[in-house]
Design a protein around this motif. Structure first.
Motif, PDB file in Angstrom:
ATOM      1  N   GLU A 158      17.221 -11.834  12.951  1.00 48.90           N
ATOM      2  CA  GLU A 158      16.690 -10.471  13.042  1.00 48.90           C
ATOM      3  C   GLU A 158      15.582 -10.384  14.102  1.00 48.90           C
ATOM      4  O   GLU A 158      14.826 -11.319  14.306  1.00 48.90           O
ATOM      5  CB  GLU A 158      16.114 -10.024  11.695  1.00 48.90           C
ATOM      6  CG  GLU A 158      15.561  -8.612  11.750  1.00 48.90           C
ATOM      7  CD  GLU A 158      14.957  -8.146  10.445  1.00 48.90           C
ATOM      8  OE1 GLU A 158      14.794  -6.939  10.291  1.00 48.90           O
ATOM      9  OE2 GLU A 158      14.644  -8.987   9.565  1.00 48.90           O
ATOM     10  N   SER A 159      15.518  -9.242  14.754  1.00 52.43           N
ATOM     11  CA  SER A 159      14.420  -8.975  15.680  1.00 52.43           C
ATOM     12  C   SER A 159      13.786  -7.632  15.324  1.00 52.43           C
ATOM     13  O   SER A 159      14.445  -6.753  14.768  1.00 52.43           O
ATOM     14  CB  SER A 159      14.913  -8.958  17.125  1.00 52.43           C
ATOM     15  OG  SER A 159      15.938  -8.019  17.295  1.00 52.43           O
ATOM     16  N   ILE A 160      12.489  -7.496  15.618  1.00 50.55           N
ATOM     17  CA  ILE A 160      11.762  -6.276  15.297  1.00 50.55           C
ATOM     18  C   ILE A 160      10.794  -5.954  16.437  1.00 50.55           C
ATOM     19  O   ILE A 160      10.451  -6.819  17.243  1.00 50.55           O
ATOM     20  CB  ILE A 160      10.959  -6.421  13.982  1.00 50.55           C
ATOM     21  CG1 ILE A 160       9.925  -7.539  14.115  1.00 50.55           C
ATOM     22  CG2 ILE A 160      11.870  -6.626  12.794  1.00 50.55           C
ATOM     23  CD1 ILE A 160       8.930  -7.601  12.978  1.00 50.55           C
ATOM     24  N   PHE A 161      10.366  -4.701  16.466  1.00 52.50           N
ATOM     25  CA  PHE A 161       9.253  -4.296  17.296  1.00 52.50           C
ATOM     26  C   PHE A 161       8.066  -4.069  16.376  1.00 52.50           C
ATOM     27  O   PHE A 161       8.208  -3.537  15.272  1.00 52.50           O
ATOM     28  CB  PHE A 161       9.554  -2.989  18.042  1.00 52.50           C
ATOM     29  CG  PHE A 161      10.541  -3.160  19.152  1.00 52.50           C
ATOM     30  CD1 PHE A 161      10.158  -3.721  20.360  1.00 52.50           C
ATOM     31  CD2 PHE A 161      11.847  -2.731  19.006  1.00 52.50           C
ATOM     32  CE1 PHE A 161      11.079  -3.875  21.389  1.00 52.50           C
ATOM     33  CE2 PHE A 161      12.767  -2.873  20.023  1.00 52.50           C
ATOM     34  CZ  PHE A 161      12.380  -3.446  21.229  1.00 52.50           C
ATOM     35  N   VAL A 162       6.888  -4.469  16.829  1.00 48.55           N
ATOM     36  CA  VAL A 162       5.642  -4.230  16.115  1.00 48.55           C
ATOM     37  C   VAL A 162       4.813  -3.313  17.009  1.00 48.55           C
ATOM     38  O   VAL A 162       4.564  -3.641  18.169  1.00 48.55           O
ATOM     39  CB  VAL A 162       4.879  -5.545  15.854  1.00 48.55           C
ATOM     40  CG1 VAL A 162       3.532  -5.283  15.203  1.00 48.55           C
ATOM     41  CG2 VAL A 162       5.714  -6.501  15.031  1.00 48.55           C
ATOM     42  N   THR A 163       4.440  -2.160  16.495  1.00 48.67           N
ATOM     43  CA  THR A 163       3.642  -1.219  17.289  1.00 48.67           C
ATOM     44  C   THR A 163       2.404  -0.805  16.527  1.00 48.67           C
ATOM     45  O   THR A 163       2.398  -0.737  15.307  1.00 48.67           O
ATOM     46  CB  THR A 163       4.455   0.046  17.665  1.00 48.67           C
ATOM     47  OG1 THR A 163       4.813   0.734  16.477  1.00 48.67           O
ATOM     48  CG2 THR A 163       5.692  -0.308  18.436  1.00 48.67           C
ATOM     49  N   ILE A 185       0.097  -0.802  10.734  1.00 49.67           N
ATOM     50  CA  ILE A 185       0.972  -1.261  11.810  1.00 49.67           C
ATOM     51  C   ILE A 185       2.386  -0.804  11.488  1.00 49.67           C
ATOM     52  O   ILE A 185       2.813  -0.864  10.339  1.00 49.67           O
ATOM     53  CB  ILE A 185       0.899  -2.795  11.905  1.00 49.67           C
ATOM     54  CG1 ILE A 185      -0.535  -3.209  12.251  1.00 49.67           C
ATOM     55  CG2 ILE A 185       1.895  -3.339  12.918  1.00 49.67           C
ATOM     56  CD1 ILE A 185      -0.887  -4.597  11.865  1.00 49.67           C
ATOM     57  N   MET A 186       3.129  -0.359  12.499  1.00 51.37           N
ATOM     58  CA  MET A 186       4.497   0.067  12.274  1.00 51.37           C
ATOM     59  C   MET A 186       5.467  -1.034  12.698  1.00 51.37           C
ATOM     60  O   MET A 186       5.343  -1.595  13.780  1.00 51.37           O
ATOM     61  CB  MET A 186       4.839   1.335  13.049  1.00 51.37           C
ATOM     62  CG  MET A 186       6.211   1.880  12.658  1.00 51.37           C
ATOM     63  SD  MET A 186       6.753   3.285  13.640  1.00 51.37           S
ATOM     64  CE  MET A 186       7.087   2.485  15.187  1.00 51.37           C
ATOM     65  N   ILE A 187       6.409  -1.324  11.805  1.00 47.71           N
ATOM     66  CA  ILE A 187       7.487  -2.282  12.075  1.00 47.71           C
ATOM     67  C   ILE A 187       8.761  -1.472  12.293  1.00 47.71           C
ATOM     68  O   ILE A 187       9.116  -0.639  11.466  1.00 47.71           O
ATOM     69  CB  ILE A 187       7.697  -3.248  10.887  1.00 47.71           C
ATOM     70  CG1 ILE A 187       6.395  -3.949  10.511  1.00 47.71           C
ATOM     71  CG2 ILE A 187       8.817  -4.221  11.176  1.00 47.71           C
ATOM     72  CD1 ILE A 187       5.835  -4.856  11.550  1.00 47.71           C
ATOM     73  N   TRP A 188       9.436  -1.722  13.399  1.00 45.99           N
ATOM     74  CA  TRP A 188      10.689  -1.037  13.714  1.00 45.99           C
ATOM     75  C   TRP A 188      11.796  -2.083  13.710  1.00 45.99           C
ATOM     76  O   TRP A 188      11.802  -2.995  14.525  1.00 45.99           O
ATOM     77  CB  TRP A 188      10.586  -0.334  15.051  1.00 45.99           C
ATOM     78  CG  TRP A 188      11.840   0.329  15.520  1.00 45.99           C
ATOM     79  CD1 TRP A 188      12.875   0.781  14.761  1.00 45.99           C
ATOM     80  CD2 TRP A 188      12.191   0.611  16.868  1.00 45.99           C
ATOM     81  NE1 TRP A 188      13.853   1.332  15.551  1.00 45.99           N
ATOM     82  CE2 TRP A 188      13.452   1.236  16.855  1.00 45.99           C
ATOM     83  CE3 TRP A 188      11.560   0.396  18.090  1.00 45.99           C
ATOM     84  CZ2 TRP A 188      14.091   1.646  18.008  1.00 45.99           C
ATOM     85  CZ3 TRP A 188      12.204   0.807  19.235  1.00 45.99           C
ATOM     86  CH2 TRP A 188      13.446   1.427  19.186  1.00 45.99           C
TER      87      TRP A 188
END
Length: 86
Positions: free
Chosen positions: A80-85, A51-54
Motif C-alpha cells: 500500500e502507498s499513501i499521501f500524508v498532507t 494530519i490527513m492521510i490519503w
C-alpha cells in the motif's frame, strides 16, 4: 528526507518521498514495499496536530491526530502507498 525527522527507525520496507511544499500545505508519499502489512510510527518537523492521510488505492481520506511530539502511527496493507498532507 527534508522535513521528516523519524520513521520508526527507518524500516527498510517503507519508502518515503517529499512531494511538495506549498504556501499552506506539505505533502509526503509513503509506500510499503513489502507483500505483508506493516505498521510504522512517523513524525515530521513542524507537523500540526491534525494530519490527513490519503489512501491512493481507494481515494479515501482520513484525519489522524499526532501526539505532542508530532508522532502518529500508520498501518499499511501489503504494497500500500499513501499521501500524508498537512
Amino acid at each position: 528526507l527534508s522535513g521528516m525527522r523519524t520513521m520508526d527507525q527507518s524500516p527498510p520496507c517503507l519508502a518515503a518521498s517529499y512531494i511538495c511544499h506549498g504556501k499552506q500545505r506539505e505533502m509526503f508519499f509513503l509506500a510499503n514495499k513489502e507483500k505483508a502489512p506493516v505498521t510504522a510510527t512517523v513524525s515530521f518537523e513542524q507537523s500540526p496536530r491534525t494530519i490527513m492521510i490519503w489512501h491512493t488505492d481507494t481515494g479515501s481520506k482520513e484525519n489522524v491526530t499526532a501526539d505532542s511530539q508530532g508522532q502518529f502511527t500508520i498501518s499499511f496493507s501489503a504494497n500500500e502507498s499513501i499521501f500524508v498532507t498537512f
